[in-house]
Each structure stands twice: as C-alpha cells, then as structure tokens.
Scaffold this motif. Structure first.
Motif, mmCIF file in Angstrom:
data_model
loop_
_atom_site.group_PDB
_atom_site.id
_atom_site.type_symbol
_atom_site.label_atom_id
_atom_site.label_comp_id
_atom_site.label_asym_id
_atom_site.label_seq_id
_atom_site.Cartn_x
_atom_site.Cartn_y
_atom_site.Cartn_z
ATOM 1 N N GLY A 106 50.537 -12.878 18.140
ATOM 2 C CA GLY A 106 51.306 -13.679 19.068
ATOM 3 C C GLY A 106 51.494 -15.081 18.528
ATOM 4 O O GLY A 106 50.973 -15.418 17.460
ATOM 5 N N PRO A 107 52.212 -15.936 19.260
ATOM 6 C CA PRO A 107 52.514 -17.290 18.787
ATOM 7 C C PRO A 107 51.331 -18.253 18.906
ATOM 8 O O PRO A 107 51.380 -19.348 18.364
ATOM 9 C CB PRO A 107 53.666 -17.738 19.675
ATOM 10 N N GLY A 108 50.288 -17.858 19.612
ATOM 11 C CA GLY A 108 49.105 -18.703 19.724
ATOM 12 C C GLY A 108 49.192 -19.740 20.829
ATOM 13 O O GLY A 108 50.273 -20.084 21.317
ATOM 14 N N THR A 109 48.019 -20.215 21.222
ATOM 15 C CA THR A 109 47.890 -21.327 22.163
ATOM 16 C C THR A 109 47.159 -22.455 21.448
ATOM 17 O O THR A 109 46.054 -22.246 20.944
ATOM 18 C CB THR A 109 47.085 -20.917 23.411
ATOM 19 N N ARG A 110 47.795 -23.622 21.405
ATOM 20 C CA ARG A 110 47.140 -24.779 20.789
ATOM 21 C C ARG A 110 46.363 -25.519 21.857
ATOM 22 O O ARG A 110 46.952 -26.040 22.810
ATOM 23 C CB ARG A 110 48.148 -25.710 20.131
ATOM 24 N N GLN B 39 52.306 -17.876 7.710
ATOM 25 C CA GLN B 39 52.279 -18.559 9.003
ATOM 26 C C GLN B 39 53.198 -19.777 8.942
ATOM 27 O O GLN B 39 52.834 -20.821 8.433
ATOM 28 C CB GLN B 39 50.859 -18.975 9.382
ATOM 29 N N PRO B 40 54.403 -19.660 9.480
ATOM 30 C CA PRO B 40 55.327 -20.801 9.516
ATOM 31 C C PRO B 40 54.878 -21.790 10.589
ATOM 32 O O PRO B 40 53.913 -21.523 11.313
ATOM 33 C CB PRO B 40 56.666 -20.146 9.876
ATOM 34 N N PRO B 41 55.565 -22.922 10.717
ATOM 35 C CA PRO B 41 55.179 -23.916 11.724
ATOM 36 C C PRO B 41 55.151 -23.369 13.148
ATOM 37 O O PRO B 41 54.447 -23.900 13.994
ATOM 38 C CB PRO B 41 56.245 -24.999 11.563
ATOM 39 N N SER B 42 55.860 -22.308 13.404
ATOM 40 C CA SER B 42 55.824 -21.683 14.734
ATOM 41 C C SER B 42 54.478 -21.058 15.045
ATOM 42 O O SER B 42 54.220 -20.659 16.178
ATOM 43 C CB SER B 42 56.912 -20.609 14.842
ATOM 44 N N ALA B 87 58.821 -21.434 2.872
ATOM 45 C CA ALA B 87 57.887 -22.528 3.118
ATOM 46 C C ALA B 87 57.020 -22.206 4.334
ATOM 47 O O ALA B 87 57.529 -21.911 5.416
ATOM 48 C CB ALA B 87 58.636 -23.830 3.341
ATOM 49 N N ALA B 88 55.705 -22.230 4.140
ATOM 50 C CA ALA B 88 54.767 -21.850 5.203
ATOM 51 C C ALA B 88 53.347 -21.948 4.662
ATOM 52 O O ALA B 88 53.125 -22.237 3.489
ATOM 53 C CB ALA B 88 55.024 -20.418 5.676
ATOM 54 N N MET B 89 52.382 -21.678 5.559
ATOM 55 C CA MET B 89 51.002 -21.446 5.126
ATOM 56 C C MET B 89 50.885 -19.963 4.776
ATOM 57 O O MET B 89 51.402 -19.106 5.507
ATOM 58 C CB MET B 89 50.020 -21.790 6.233
ATOM 59 N N TYR B 90 50.206 -19.672 3.697
ATOM 60 C CA TYR B 90 49.968 -18.286 3.301
ATOM 61 C C TYR B 90 48.470 -18.018 3.317
ATOM 62 O O TYR B 90 47.684 -18.763 2.726
ATOM 63 C CB TYR B 90 50.555 -18.002 1.924
#
Lengths: 114, 114
Positions: A106-110, B39-42, B87-90
């Motif tokens: 899922g998109p996660g909760t910050r 993991q992109p900024p989303s 571009a993202a975290m891998y």
C-alpha cells in the motif's frame, strides 16, 4: 483490481498519545503484513497475519503496539502510547499466501510524533 | 538471521546510460528468493525483479536485469537505458523459501540526470 488501501496517509501526534492505522488488502489475499520504515532505512516487518491468525510478531514492540485482523480481511495497527522513535512510515502489504507469492504494498502512512 | 547490505546510499546516472546497484546478503540457507523493489516518492513499493536461488539463469525484465552470484552472496541490479521515471529508492530484499517475510537492505537512492 484494486490495490492495498491504507488510511490515513499522514498523521501527526504528540508523544504519549495513541494512534491507529487501517489497511484493506487486495481481495482474496490470505496474508497481510505490517512493516515499519524509519527514514533512511529499509522496511522492517512488525507483524504477519495468515487469514486472522498471527504468523510472526517477533519484532512487534508488544508493550505499545498491537494489531488485529478481524474476519481475516482488513487490519488495524495501534500504537499506545507513542514515542518519538515511532516516527516512521507504516506500510501494509498483502500476498496470496502461496510461496513465492509476490507482496503488494500500500501507499503507507507517514507518522510524525512530536 | 539473514541480513541484506546495500553499500551505495546514493547513485546517479545520465539519462539513457546504464547503472548497476549492488547488494550482498548473508544466509546459511541454500534455497531462497531475492528481490529488487522500487520506492518512488509516493512511497508505494513496486516489485522490479525477482530471482529464485536455485535458478542459475539471471532474471531479466525488460531494461532491468540482475547479476546473481550465489557463492559470493551477491545480487546486483542493472538498469539499462535509464529513464527519468527510474528515479527512486531501490531496495534489495531476501526471503527464505519457508517463510514469507521480506528482509530489506538499507536502500540506494538513484538519481537520473537529464
């Protein structure tokens, strides 16, 4: 096919307050996971459910964290009382439950604890 | 316990060039799975590629391929013809065959320069 849903997307609380996160997995997925991702780190598994039973909660701080998955569908993760070090992104994932079934996130909760 | 190490906190590459992200892991098991997640900024984790340890052939998914060296416990990701959307975290991740939880590395932030 709808993905894994999580809410809220963001939450800011003060330390010692309580907070709850909700996750709705992909329909039909038997396995549900909660991961904690602290800034700058990879996700760490907190708890894994198979249907409504707990498979692995070895890294869940049980003095303050609790989780349930009633009816084997959606799940809630609660923190009470929160500490500053609980600030993180909480990711929910689900999988069909069959090896080597892919986990869908899922998109996660910050969560920010001040 | 299994551990996953990503020694490159950040990497950058010019658009259309090739980049390789490194990952090493430690395990005493002979059969397991390895993954690369994006993991992109989303914040939503997306599976990029999967490798089964008993398969000697390196996995490939379009522009993404891996170099799996089982004896060296190394699992690198090669991205060819890099695009701005890469571009993202891998994150590199390990999964035991008998379990379903993922053990993640610390991540590599990939920047694509236009």
């Amino acid at each position: 096919e709808a993905g894994v849903a999580q809410s809220p997307r963001y939450k800011i609380i003060e330390k010692r307050q309580s907070v709850a996160f909700w996750c709705n997995p992909i329909s039909g997925h038997a396995t549900l996971y909660w991961y904690q991702q602290i800034l700058g780190q990879g996700p760490k598994l907190l708890i894994q459910f198979q249907n409504n039973g707990v498979v692995d909660d070895s890294q869940l701080p049980k003095d303050r964290f609790s989780a349930e998955r009633l009816k084997g569908v959606d799940s809630t993760l609660k923190i009470q009382p929160a500490k500053l070090e609980d600030s993180a992104v909480y990711l929910c994932a689900s999988s069909p439950g069959l090896s080597p079934g892919e986990q869908y996130f899922g998109p996660g909760t910050r969560l920010t604890v001040t | 316990a299994q551990t996953v190490t990503q020694s490159q906190p950040e990497m950058s590459v010019q658009e259309a060039e090739t980049v390789t992200l490194s990952c090493t892991y430690d395990t005493s098991e002979s059969d397991y799975y390895l993954f690369w997640y994006k993991q992109p900024p989303s914040r939503q984790m997306i599976l990029v590629i999967r490798q089964e340890a008993y398969k000697q052939q390196n996995a490939t998914e379009n522009r993404f391929s891996v170099n799996f060296q089982k004896a060296a416990k190394s699992f690198s990701l090669k991205i060819s013809d890099s695009q701005l959307g890469d571009a993202a975290m891998y994150f590199c991740a390990y999964r035991s065959k008998g379990a379903q939880k993922l053990v993640f590395g610390q991540g590599t932030r990939l920047t694509i320069n236009p």
